[in-house]
Design an enzyme around this catalytic site. Sequence first.
Site, PDB file in Angstrom:
ATOM      1  N   GLY A   3      88.293  75.628  79.142  1.00  0.00           N
ATOM      2  CA  GLY A   3      87.763  75.144  80.415  1.00  0.00           C
ATOM      3  C   GLY A   3      88.719  74.262  81.204  1.00  0.00           C
ATOM      4  CB  CYS A  41      68.721 100.713  88.869  1.00  0.00           C
ATOM      5  SG  CYS A  41      69.982 101.856  89.493  1.00  0.00           S
ATOM      6  CB  CYS A  82      70.028 104.255  85.812  1.00  0.00           C
ATOM      7  SG  CYS A  82      70.118 102.443  85.775  1.00  0.00           S
ATOM      8  CB  CYS A 124      73.306  99.452  88.394  1.00  0.00           C
ATOM      9  SG  CYS A 124      71.931  99.538  87.263  1.00  0.00           S
ATOM     10  CB  CYS A 158      74.448 102.708  87.211  1.00  0.00           C
ATOM     11  SG  CYS A 158      73.000 103.288  88.084  1.00  0.00           S
TER      12      CYS A 158
END
Lengths: 245, 261, 303
Positions: free
Chosen positions: C37, C246, C249, C271, C277
Amino acid sequence: MISQPEASNCMIHVEHLHKHFKLHNQGGTRLQVLEDISLQVNKGNCLVLDGPSGKGKSTLLRCLYGNYLAQGGQVKVNLSRQDGITEWLDLAKASPREILYARRHHIGYVSQFLRVIPRVPVIDIVSEPLRSLGVEREEARQRAATLLERLNLPERLWQLSPSTFSGGEQQRINIAHCFIVGYPILLLDEPTASLDTKNRAVVMELIEEAMEQGTAIVGIFHDSEVRNQVATDYFRFGNNTHDRT
Amino acid sequence: MSLSAIQPLMQVEALEKWYGQQLGCRNVNFELYPGEVLGIVGESGSGKSTLLNCLSAQMEPSAGSIRFDVREQGLRDLFSLSEAQRRVLMRSEWGFVHQNPRNGLRMRVSAGANVGERLMGLGARNYADIRQQSLTWLEKVEIDAARVDDLPIHFSGGMQQRVQIARNLVSQPRLVFMDEPTGGLDVSVQARLLDLLRSLVTDLGLSVIIVTHDLAVTRLLAHRLMVMRGGEVIEQGLTDQVLDDPQHPYTQLLVSSVLQP
Amino acid sequence: MNENTLTSEEGYNFAYLDEQTKRMIRRSLLKAVAIPGYQVPFSSREMPLPYGWGTGGIQVTASIIGRDDLLKVIDQGADDTTNAVSIRKFFARTAGVETTEETTSATLIQTRHRIPEKPLNENQILVYQVPIPEPLRWIEPRETESRKMHALREYGVMHVKLYEDITHYGEIATSYDYPVQVNGHYIMAPSPIPKFDNPKMHMNPALQLFGAGREQRIYAIPPFTEVISLDFEDYPFRIQQWKDSCALCGSKDSFLDEVVINDKGERLFICSDTHFCQERQKQGYRGDVPIPEGFGIKPGEKQ
């Protein structure tokens, strides 16, 4: 001349106090106001400072409060503790902290002038000395109210700031501020100067009650009636003598 | 004396600060106890701001020492602490009220967030609590609760100053430094602010070191006074004693120059 | 065959950057991995594309890519946007590596602003493109000061931002580039990924590297590192949710883009992760929303 303070009973002991003013910005003029002053005040007594004006009476009172700096000598006050043991503080040599402590717990002072803090109402001015000792706001205000009533200051004025009050009203606020705690030492500079007969009587009562409680008082009283009523000793400026009545 | 049992909050000895060959301040000695207000007064160039910056650890002195009674550690020399420790001190045990509130506030963040920031910095993680504490403190400095979500850029100077004070006091510091806190404010606003400071000092038992050029402010707020000129401490003592019975020529000049309306 | 002869372009080193530059960047990467970080400065090079187009990510990828790597590049989840295609071609040209759209088989994935839906494994590296690496920049413009704040964990201000959101919007309104605390110390800007993706960073088996070219900073999240999104006790961190699934899908738990599909303003939710997808559609999943006429792609077709 007393050189050894008596134990316990003596509350104020001044020895060979010298005080002058040097006015640097006025050609370095030197004013010797107090010279070799010695005095004592015991519990329950009222020492009246006597003499023509300009001789240093107010100056002496201010030295006893630590407001003026002494150039020589000792200004001892008795800060007796709860257990009765005497503790002396020499105001001429004390640190600011010690003087502040003495003022908060032991010494009250009525000056001729009320320095007004903007916006603070009368009731809070008078209760402030109790607040700084840790008393709760409500209780402090109650006790302030009782005292103000006694001094005939009408309740409608209590929430106002005293900046527009008359001299007599301001003086009574001063007095209430000084008497509210019950200090063992009181310094009074013309406490009745602007008061009418009725209120003068109240103040005399307050002074007498304080003396009965064992308070030691040093005062300047213009009014001979008051003086005769309360004085137990006199200190005469001019010949610097200390007489008993 | 029962007084001697109390530890000083801050102890300053032979403090000196030079800018190269130029004197900032020197020969500064004092002890500050809890609940005391120390005023440092002087005209421009007197060294009072330099002194305040050294005392608040924003500038390292050239000589001498500043000791502060750190919670749970006792008297520690400020510059023997690491910078990290000093910064923690500044956020938790100290406050600093700047002359210009813009230097002491986040102008584009709400008043409530400004006041709550120190709490969040100390780990507070409950929004409702933080907001409540912000409201409490804004009330203490007499700011209308309805303004808690407003940005300080929309406040008057006096209000900004009060938000700054609340922001500093929320972490319950023991010592607050103030640099001309009433400078630039209208007289009536000043009076109100001073009154507020007075009552906060009494109610919270705060110690304050306040720098000002205004003697009236010191008369009102300070128990003790230090007069400075040209980097030197000219006189110090009880405020009323220094102002009523000044000993040094400069102090006498200063006192006599003050206009009485 | 050595690396240098594998490139398609003459006069260019493998993966464009010279070896010394790669060493410098790798040193920064090692430091970054050692301090999760923490923003490590690096000397960003001139790249053949302007700042703001992923130069940081490209430099990181260029420094770690090898002959045998299989590279995937996505932009907002899609493999086929202009940027993704350009960057993929860039590496194909300068490093001669094989590229793919398949999340699971890629060894190296460079991404702009999304994390793939498919969970990653410990043989993979995810390289993020970062515009502004400094999460404190909004409140503290001075670099000298923000560095001290990180070092001393003076992060009160980050919660101030969240506090302000709640004050003005009734909830934490930050929806992307949502600040996180890594390994219990540094607060990090995860790049403008939607907050939906934040939980994926936590305890991820893959190595996550972040590169900011213009700002010249690199940071990292080593595998299996704690990554916590900032919040308040009474306003906990929540990811986005959709009422819709979606349209192609039928997925209910992937990040959906709202797409306007014709001049009438009709829209579909689809998606964002194109490969995810497509995989689902191959397996026979379909959406339950009728696809209006004029929408170019039918289910089952490559998007």
